[in-house]
Design a protein around this motif. Structure first.
Motif, PDB file in Angstrom:
ATOM      1  N   THR A  27      12.643  18.409  37.406  1.00 37.28           N
ATOM      2  CA  THR A  27      11.508  19.541  36.890  1.00 37.28           C
ATOM      3  C   THR A  27      12.192  20.807  36.087  1.00 37.28           C
ATOM      4  N   TYR A  28      13.670  20.897  36.658  1.00 34.86           N
ATOM      5  CA  TYR A  28      14.494  22.105  36.227  1.00 34.86           C
ATOM      6  C   TYR A  28      14.998  21.652  34.771  1.00 34.86           C
ATOM      7  N   TRP A  29      15.605  20.552  34.897  1.00 34.58           N
ATOM      8  CA  TRP A  29      16.244  19.739  33.634  1.00 34.58           C
ATOM      9  C   TRP A  29      15.191  19.310  32.556  1.00 34.58           C
ATOM     10  N   ASP A  30      14.327  18.935  32.860  1.00 40.82           N
ATOM     11  CA  ASP A  30      13.219  18.597  31.752  1.00 40.82           C
ATOM     12  C   ASP A  30      11.822  19.127  32.040  1.00 40.82           C
ATOM     13  N   ASP A  31      11.155  18.845  31.245  1.00 43.25           N
ATOM     14  CA  ASP A  31       9.642  19.259  31.056  1.00 43.25           C
ATOM     15  C   ASP A  31       9.181  19.046  32.747  1.00 43.25           C
ATOM     16  N   PRO A  32       8.537  19.785  33.605  1.00 40.36           N
ATOM     17  CA  PRO A  32       7.821  19.607  34.747  1.00 40.36           C
ATOM     18  C   PRO A  32       6.887  18.331  34.632  1.00 40.36           C
ATOM     19  N   HIS A  33       6.206  18.319  33.584  1.00 34.39           N
ATOM     20  CA  HIS A  33       4.935  17.188  33.494  1.00 34.39           C
ATOM     21  C   HIS A  33       5.919  15.951  33.406  1.00 34.39           C
ATOM     22  N   TYR A  34       6.855  15.779  32.584  1.00 32.50           N
ATOM     23  CA  TYR A  34       7.504  14.631  32.398  1.00 32.50           C
ATOM     24  C   TYR A  34       8.221  14.137  33.647  1.00 32.50           C
ATOM     25  N   ALA A  35       8.777  15.151  34.591  1.00 32.17           N
ATOM     26  CA  ALA A  35       9.554  14.926  35.598  1.00 32.17           C
ATOM     27  C   ALA A  35       8.428  14.442  36.713  1.00 32.17           C
ATOM     28  N   ARG A  36       7.353  14.779  36.702  1.00 30.14           N
ATOM     29  CA  ARG A  36       6.211  14.512  37.659  1.00 30.14           C
ATOM     30  C   ARG A  36       5.871  12.945  37.317  1.00 30.14           C
ATOM     31  N   GLU A  37       5.561  12.845  36.139  1.00 29.29           N
ATOM     32  CA  GLU A  37       5.331  11.305  35.685  1.00 29.29           C
ATOM     33  C   GLU A  37       6.471  10.384  35.854  1.00 29.29           C
ATOM     34  N   HIS A  38       7.936  10.483  35.488  1.00 34.81           N
ATOM     35  CA  HIS A  38       8.852   9.660  35.460  1.00 34.81           C
ATOM     36  C   HIS A  38       9.977   9.716  36.707  1.00 34.81           C
ATOM     37  N   TYR A  39       9.919  10.881  37.382  1.00 43.12           N
ATOM     38  CA  TYR A  39      10.810  11.102  38.591  1.00 43.12           C
ATOM     39  C   TYR A  39       9.992  11.784  39.666  1.00 43.12           C
ATOM     40  N   PRO A  40       8.916  11.389  40.105  1.00 43.69           N
ATOM     41  CA  PRO A  40       8.121  12.044  41.165  1.00 43.69           C
ATOM     42  C   PRO A  40       8.896  12.091  42.414  1.00 43.69           C
ATOM     43  N   ALA A  41       8.434  12.940  43.195  1.00 47.93           N
ATOM     44  CA  ALA A  41       9.341  12.818  44.766  1.00 47.93           C
ATOM     45  C   ALA A  41       8.813  11.680  45.491  1.00 47.93           C
ATOM     46  N   ARG A  42       9.574  10.551  45.670  1.00 47.47           N
ATOM     47  CA  ARG A  42       9.309   9.283  46.211  1.00 47.47           C
ATOM     48  C   ARG A  42      10.014   9.369  47.657  1.00 47.47           C
ATOM     49  N   TYR A  43       9.098  10.062  48.647  1.00 45.15           N
ATOM     50  CA  TYR A  43       9.736  10.001  49.907  1.00 45.15           C
ATOM     51  C   TYR A  43       9.692   8.541  50.566  1.00 45.15           C
ATOM     52  N   VAL A  44      10.866   8.297  51.634  1.00 45.08           N
ATOM     53  CA  VAL A  44      11.007   7.105  52.020  1.00 45.08           C
ATOM     54  C   VAL A  44      11.012   7.028  53.495  1.00 45.08           C
ATOM     55  N   ASP A  45      11.279   8.020  54.294  1.00 44.66           N
ATOM     56  CA  ASP A  45      11.297   7.708  55.681  1.00 44.66           C
ATOM     57  C   ASP A  45       9.917   8.217  56.414  1.00 44.66           C
ATOM     58  N   HIS A  46       9.442   9.559  56.277  1.00 43.69           N
ATOM     59  CA  HIS A  46       8.506  10.036  57.085  1.00 43.69           C
ATOM     60  C   HIS A  46       7.190   9.733  56.650  1.00 43.69           C
ATOM     61  N   PRO A  47       6.475   8.999  57.617  1.00 44.17           N
ATOM     62  CA  PRO A  47       5.198   8.172  57.205  1.00 44.17           C
ATOM     63  C   PRO A  47       4.098   8.985  56.432  1.00 44.17           C
ATOM     64  N   ALA A  48       4.239  10.201  56.974  1.00 46.44           N
ATOM     65  CA  ALA A  48       3.056  11.378  56.291  1.00 46.44           C
ATOM     66  C   ALA A  48       3.499  11.746  55.115  1.00 46.44           C
ATOM     67  N   LEU A  49       4.877  11.517  54.704  1.00 48.84           N
ATOM     68  CA  LEU A  49       5.136  11.721  53.428  1.00 48.84           C
ATOM     69  C   LEU A  49       5.097  10.672  52.292  1.00 48.84           C
ATOM     70  N   THR A  50       5.177   9.536  52.868  1.00 51.16           N
ATOM     71  CA  THR A  50       5.414   8.123  52.199  1.00 51.16           C
ATOM     72  C   THR A  50       3.958   7.837  51.808  1.00 51.16           C
ATOM     73  N   ALA A  51       2.859   8.318  52.575  1.00 55.41           N
ATOM     74  CA  ALA A  51       1.459   8.303  52.264  1.00 55.41           C
ATOM     75  C   ALA A  51       0.862   9.112  51.104  1.00 55.41           C
ATOM     76  N   LEU A  52       1.817  10.234  50.795  1.00 45.10           N
ATOM     77  CA  LEU A  52       1.185  11.048  49.702  1.00 45.10           C
ATOM     78  C   LEU A  52       1.550  10.450  48.393  1.00 45.10           C
ATOM     79  N   ASP A  53       0.277  10.863  47.550  1.00 43.12           N
ATOM     80  CA  ASP A  53       0.213  10.269  46.099  1.00 43.12           C
ATOM     81  C   ASP A  53       1.363  11.084  45.439  1.00 43.12           C
TER      82      ASP A  53
END
Length: 89
Positions: A27-53
């Motif tokens: 989001t710092y390097w690219d446009d925040p909207h681009y980052a959200r679409e192409h590089y979202p936060a994809r959590y991998v461990d905590h179940p509550a985080l992995t369940a987030l859209d």
């Protein structure tokens, strides 16, 4: 997003922290909207985080880090880079 049910930065695994950092960097390097679409936060461990859209995960990453400069200042560059590269492994 109900943040009170989600883990804080200190409660997150290194892998989840690294995913948040990776998104925040984009989001710092690219446009925040681009980052959200192409590089979202994809959590991998905590179940509550992995369940987030994608939008909620990105919002959580921003909330937990305070943004690129804030988290870099808080962690220091060496730790920030170490965690960032965890996401690449």
């Amino acid at each position: 997003m109900n943040a009170e049910n989600l883990p804080t930065w200190d409660q997150m695994s290194e892998r989840d922290q690294s995913r948040a950092l990776q998104h925040i960097w984009k989001t710092y390097w690219d446009d925040p909207h681009y980052a959200r679409e192409h590089y979202p936060a994809r959590y991998v461990d905590h179940p509550a985080l992995t369940a987030l859209d994608s939008k909620a995960a990105c919002d959580h990453a921003k909330q937990m880090t305070g943004g690129h400069e804030a988290v870099q200042d808080r962690l220091g560059m060496k730790e920030w880079e170490r965690l960032y590269y965890v996401a690449l492994d």
